[in-house]
Enzyme design. Structure first.
Site, PDB file in Angstrom:
ATOM      1  CB  SER A 134      -1.007   0.002   1.147  1.00  0.00           C
ATOM      2  OG  SER A 134      -0.473  -0.551   2.303  1.00  0.00           O
ATOM      3  CG  ASP A 168       5.656   0.724   5.890  1.00  0.00           C
ATOM      4  OD1 ASP A 168       6.698   0.404   6.479  1.00  0.00           O
ATOM      5  OD2 ASP A 168       4.525   0.314   6.204  1.00  0.00           O
TER       6      ASP A 168
END
Ligand code: GLA
Length: 381
Positions: A129, A173
């Site tokens: 994602s 991330d």
């Protein structure tokens, strides 16, 4: 031909005109420093040679049309004038969220036709994602032509994830997907986002093993863990657990409720392990690096309580193999992947044995990825 290679052809078939450009953003594996990012702490991730790609063509209006090639060609469409969450096509919220966050900064975006594809396994803790968000942001930036540093771009993607998608993740991330440097890990200080390249241990390979147990991050205990860390920080009277030393913790540990104390102990010891791991990598002390990975897993399992039976099994099987220097869960936990440091000459047997033994024990075939550290997001030439 792989999905990624056929992206241009599929784009042209779907939209009736060729894509103008293709953009990529990698998934990541975190070597050490788990759940420390939202505690203003240290992390040591690297980008992997698996990525999300977006093929794009500019439109003359304010519409964004999306096709997810890996989801059987599912479609979604929205106007840049009213961007709302889409419950029926949740995957589209990563793109919507990025457009929403960019426009919230006053940036003017053009309409786009976009086809998405990738080889980062979805929902496996390798940041598919975040890679999609960073890829979308890179695409919009290119077509809109605004200046934005990669650090700000990563922050913006985190904001999309936190405030639009609704997952209160840290910055790790998105940061590594945007700023990674090939052949290296990045040591990131999640307080001020200062970062530096860290060498990867030489003579050993990073191998990722997928339990094939999917995590439900938003539903899981992630947000509870965050709240427990904040409670601990308040008790210590500091902004974040980053500010508590091991000595201070030992002195006042007893004042905390037992569960909160265990959560705090993980964060405080994990921050120290990250810095020790970077030192070990700089001296190419493979054994020390591996031991720190092992200690990280124990701490995540026992104190932070984010492991699960499949992850523990995979870690145990890995450690029993010749040439395995260290093994731990990576990412948020509750399923997903482990990261292993394996001597170069043992990678082949390691992969074969772990696959066979995990299948025999858990009755599911794991996926195993031998990883190379790649660069952050870019346009595909
Ligand atoms: C998820 C989050 C990250 C980080 C890790 C745990 O991947 O998105 O921000 O908190 O979990 O280290």
């Amino acid at each position: 031909m792989s999905r990624l290679e056929s992206l241009p052809t599929e784009f042209a078939n779907i939209f009736g005109a060729p894509a103008e450009h293709i953009f990529r953003a990698p998934g990541r594996v975190n070597l050490i420093g788990e759940h420390t990012d939202y505690n203003d702490g240290f992390v040591l991730p690297m980008a992997i040679d698996r990525e999300m790609r977006v093929a794009a063509r500019k439109r003359d209006d304010r519409r964004v049309r999306l096709v997810a090639l890996d989801l059987g060609g599912k479609r979604s469409e929205f106007s840049l004038d009213v961007i709302a969450r889409e419950e029926a096509q949740r995957w589209s919220n990563y793109i919507r969220g990025v457009a929403w966050a960019l426009q919230a900064r006053g940036l003017h975006l053009p309409g786009l036709d976009l086809a998405l594809s990738g080889d980062v396994p979805l929902g496996s803790g390798l940041s598919s994602s975040a890679a999609l968000e960073v890829c979308a942001a890179t695409t919009f930036q290119f077509f809109a032509g605004f200046a934005m540093s990669k650090v700000d771009l990563a922050r913006l993607c985190q904001q999309a994830e936190n405030d639009f998608v609704g997952m209160k993740s840290g910055i790790m991330d998105q940061f590594i997907s945007a700023l990674a440097v090939a052949g290296h890990a990045l040591l990131i200080d999640c307080r001020d986002l200062a970062y530096q390249k860290a060498p990867l241990p030489r003579g050993a390979t990073v191998v990722v093993c997928n339990t094939m147990k999917r995590r439900g991050l938003v539903d899981s205990a992630y947000n509870t863990r965050r709240a427990e860390c904040e409670q601990a920080a308040r008790q210590f009277g500091v902004k974040a657990l980053r500010d508590v030393s091991l000595e201070q913790f030992a002195e006042r540990e007893k004042e905390l409720p037992p569960t909160v104390a265990r959560r705090a102990r993980h964060i405080i010891t994990e921050n120290a392990r990250v810095l020790d791991a970077v030192a070990a990598a700089r001296q190419n002390d493979l054994a020390a690096f591996g031991n720190l990975m092992n200690a990280s897993h124990e701490s995540l399992r026992d104190d932070y309580a984010v492991s699960c039976a499949e992850l523990d099994t995979l870690v145990d099987l890995a450690r029993a193999q010749r040439g395995c220097l260290g093994a731990r869960l990576t990412g948020a936990g509750f399923g997903g992947c482990t990261v292993n440091l394996v001597r170069d000459d043992a990678v082949e047997t390691f992969t074969a044995n772990v696959a066979r033994e995990y299948q025999a024990r858990v009755k599911i075939a794991p996926e195993i990825y031998v990883c190379r550290a790649t660069d952050g997001a870019s346009i595909v030439k």
